[in-house]
Enzyme design. Structure first.
Site, PDB file in Angstrom:
ATOM      1  N   LYS A 253     -34.129  45.283  70.699  1.00 23.63           N
ATOM      2  CA  LYS A 253     -33.472  45.399  69.389  1.00 23.63           C
ATOM      3  C   LYS A 253     -34.217  46.379  68.487  1.00 23.63           C
ATOM      4  CE  LYS A 253     -31.542  40.802  69.926  1.00 23.63           C
ATOM      5  NZ  LYS A 253     -32.429  40.285  70.990  1.00 23.63           N
ATOM      6  N   CYS A 367     -31.361  33.607  71.071  1.00 24.84           N
ATOM      7  CA  CYS A 367     -30.475  33.661  72.236  1.00 24.84           C
ATOM      8  C   CYS A 367     -30.291  32.238  72.758  1.00 24.84           C
ATOM      9  CB  CYS A 367     -30.979  34.620  73.308  1.00 24.84           C
ATOM     10  SG  CYS A 367     -32.654  34.278  73.886  1.00 24.84           S
TER      11      CYS A 367
HETATM   12  C1  LIG Z   1     -36.805  36.572  71.682  1.00 23.82           C
HETATM   13  S1  LIG Z   1     -38.278  37.421  71.947  1.00 23.82           S
HETATM   14  C2  LIG Z   1     -37.962  38.952  71.111  1.00 23.82           C
HETATM   15  C3  LIG Z   1     -37.096  39.909  71.876  1.00 23.82           C
HETATM   16  C4  LIG Z   1     -37.029  41.271  71.218  1.00 23.82           C
HETATM   17  N1  LIG Z   1     -36.601  41.192  69.838  1.00 23.82           N
HETATM   18  C5  LIG Z   1     -36.089  42.221  71.953  1.00 23.82           C
HETATM   19  O1  LIG Z   1     -34.957  42.412  71.528  1.00 23.82           O
HETATM   20  O2  LIG Z   1     -36.514  42.785  72.963  1.00 23.82           O
HETATM   21  C6  LIG Z   1     -39.364  36.611  70.854  1.00 23.82           C
HETATM   22  C7  LIG Z   1     -40.703  37.303  70.665  1.00 23.82           C
HETATM   23  O3  LIG Z   1     -41.395  36.630  69.606  1.00 23.82           O
HETATM   24  C8  LIG Z   1     -42.774  36.804  69.809  1.00 23.82           C
HETATM   25  N2  LIG Z   1     -43.474  35.867  68.920  1.00 23.82           N
HETATM   26  C9  LIG Z   1     -43.582  34.528  69.023  1.00 23.82           C
HETATM   27  N3  LIG Z   1     -44.277  34.026  67.990  1.00 23.82           N
HETATM   28  C10 LIG Z   1     -44.625  35.078  67.203  1.00 23.82           C
HETATM   29  C11 LIG Z   1     -45.354  35.210  65.996  1.00 23.82           C
HETATM   30  N4  LIG Z   1     -45.881  34.142  65.388  1.00 23.82           N
HETATM   31  N5  LIG Z   1     -45.507  36.438  65.464  1.00 23.82           N
HETATM   32  C12 LIG Z   1     -44.976  37.527  66.080  1.00 23.82           C
HETATM   33  N6  LIG Z   1     -44.293  37.464  67.240  1.00 23.82           N
HETATM   34  C13 LIG Z   1     -44.103  36.255  67.784  1.00 23.82           C
HETATM   35  C14 LIG Z   1     -42.916  36.566  71.291  1.00 23.82           C
HETATM   36  O4  LIG Z   1     -44.118  37.138  71.781  1.00 23.82           O
HETATM   37  C15 LIG Z   1     -41.663  37.257  71.856  1.00 23.82           C
HETATM   38  O5  LIG Z   1     -41.961  38.559  72.269  1.00 23.82           O
END
Ligand SMILES: C[S@@+](CC[C@H](N)C(=O)[O-])C[C@H]1O[C@@H](n2cnc3c(N)ncnc32)[C@H](O)[C@@H]1O
Length: 419
Positions: A253, A367
């Site tokens: 994204k 998702c």
């Molecule tokens: C659903 S994935 C994101 C997918 C991405 N937006 C894409 O479209 O490719 C959720 C992401 O949130 C990150 N995440 C989880 N907790 C977080 C935090 N406290 N701060 C920043 N990133 C975090 C995870 O490492 C993971 O990569």
């Protein structure tokens, strides 16, 4: 040098090793990242995990007591999958027995032989008995089935069935480098059947490796589900805006945001290793962003104090809307995970809201198809934040997108800061 060609016994052994690891709680994505898998093994593993509910129900119908060794159980469900997928019966039985030695579970030789032969002898009755259980019929864990049955009284069976299908392969055309019509024409000229399924989304009739996707290396397209492609346009970006993608890795994204407008994009993620893929995507697509490893819950460590005009929170979630791509997720998740994710999502939303400027917009996305992570999180947030209002998103019929032939399951809520 002649290339080693693998026997079915090797494929069954390698696939069942992975199935056993997933059953023990490891994610398939992590296992795949650690070691590349050959296509025959991948096919067996994905098929076995997609069908795990029925495979396990079949094994239960064939043994007096479930085998205590997880590797034996994994080999049985993997070999049953091979039989159910139409592989030659004799070969599967004898090669599964050979796989026993490779897996160092020699004492299970007789059991594996007896279970697979028993299945072939009484196939129709065993299949119909397995299909009489919810897990066997819907191929999802019972708690998951119960949850969606309650939440979607009219759509739950369709939703579960969609989760068991093979996912479509959809491309996102990089609008900086190509027009969708031109790209479709290029595919047609190369004999690749495809159709448009969104403003920048092109669905291939048949999935293929990215190396065989025209223009992939040159950054003309990326692989991204059509539902995921709805996120970036919902933020209606304007040139020069300060934009934060707070959970950005691996970058699908974020790259789309950067393609749509020349914004000042900060792409943050707590997982530094996953950010490597984001760097690679930006480079391939010819895009720029400030990429930061940091915790969205602790902005004091990375935020310069200047408010953002747009924020995307693509929150960590159960991934219950994308299980056809990640069939291991169905068996890795536990019911308690849903509430655990909701707590994390609530904290992230509140923390990021403070970074949004007046009049700014935040898109909350998951998702997942579970309301606990979606409407419930957003409604609780709105109840606690008088300066937040929810905007109608004209690109969506409803906030909750259920998986169907053309896209995965997603949830979107567009919020605006009113003061
Ligand atoms: C659903 S994935 C994101 C997918 C991405 N937006 C894409 O479209 O490719 C959720 C992401 O949130 C990150 N995440 C989880 N907790 C977080 C935090 N406290 N701060 C920043 N990133 C975090 C995870 O490492 C993971 O990569």
């Amino acid at each position: 040098m002649p290339r080693h060609s693998y026997s079915l016994a090797e494929d069954l052994a390698d696939a069942s090793r992975l199935v056993a690891r997933v059953a023990a709680g490891q994610s398939l994505a992590a296992l795949r990242a650690a070691a590349p898998l050959r296509p025959a093994v991948l096919e067996l593993v994905y098929g076995t995990l997609r069908d795990y509910g029925v495979g396990d129900a079949l094994v239960a119908g064939l043994v007096h007591r479930m085998p205590s060794d997880p590797q034996v159980r994994a080999l049985l469900v993997t070999a049953l999958r091979a039989l159910r997928a139409g592989r030659p019966q004799h070969a599967v039985v004898s090669q599964a027995v050979d796989a026993v030695a490779r897996l160092r579970i020699a004492s299970a030789k007789g059991l594996v032989n007896a279970v697979l032969r028993g299945y072939l002898r009484d196939r129709a009755a065993l299949e119909s008995r397995a299909a009489a259980t919810d897990e066997g019929r819907y191929r999802h864990p019972q708690w998951w089935i119960d949850r969606v049955r309650t939440q979607y009284p009219d759509a739950w069976e369709r939703l579960l069935a969609a989760g068991n299908t093979h996912p479509p392969m959809t491309l996102r055309v990089n609008v900086r480098r190509a027009r969708v019509e031109e790209y479709l024409a290029r595919l047609a000229a190369e004999g690749i059947e495809a159709r448009r399924v969104g403003p920048h989304a092109v669905r291939l009739a048949t999935p293929r490796p990215v190396e065989a996707v025209p223009g992939f290396d040159a950054g003309l397209v990326s692989v991204q589900d059509a539902g995921a492609q709805l996120a970036a346009p919902l933020l209606d970006l304007a040139p020069g805006q300060r934009v934060l993608d707070a959970c950005a890795a691996p970058g699908g994204k974020a790259a789309h945001l950067a393609e749509l407008a020349p914004v000042e994009l900060t792409a943050l993620d707590v997982d530094e290793a996953r950010l490597q893929r984001l760097h690679a995507a930006l480079e391939r697509l010819g895009l720029a962003a400030r990429v930061l490893a940091g915790d969205a819950l602790a902005p004091e460590a990375w935020w310069d104090g200047r408010p953002f005009q747009r924020i995307l929170l693509d929150a960590p979630c159960t991934a219950s809307g994308v299980v056809r791509r990640y069939p291991d997720v169905k068996w890795l998740r536990r019911a308690a995970d849903v509430d655990r994710f909701a707590t994390q999502q609530t904290r992230l939303l509140a923390a990021l809201w403070r970074l949004l400027g007046a009049g700014g917009k935040l898109l909350y996305a998951t998702c997942s198809v579970f309301d606990t992570e979606n409407g419930a999180v957003v409604n609780e947030f709105l109840a606690r934040h008088a300066d937040a209002t929810r905007l109608a998103a004209p690109a969506l019929d409803g906030a909750q997108l259920l998986p169907d032939a053309d896209h995965d399951g997603f949830y979107y809520a567009l919020l605006q800061k009113t003061s």
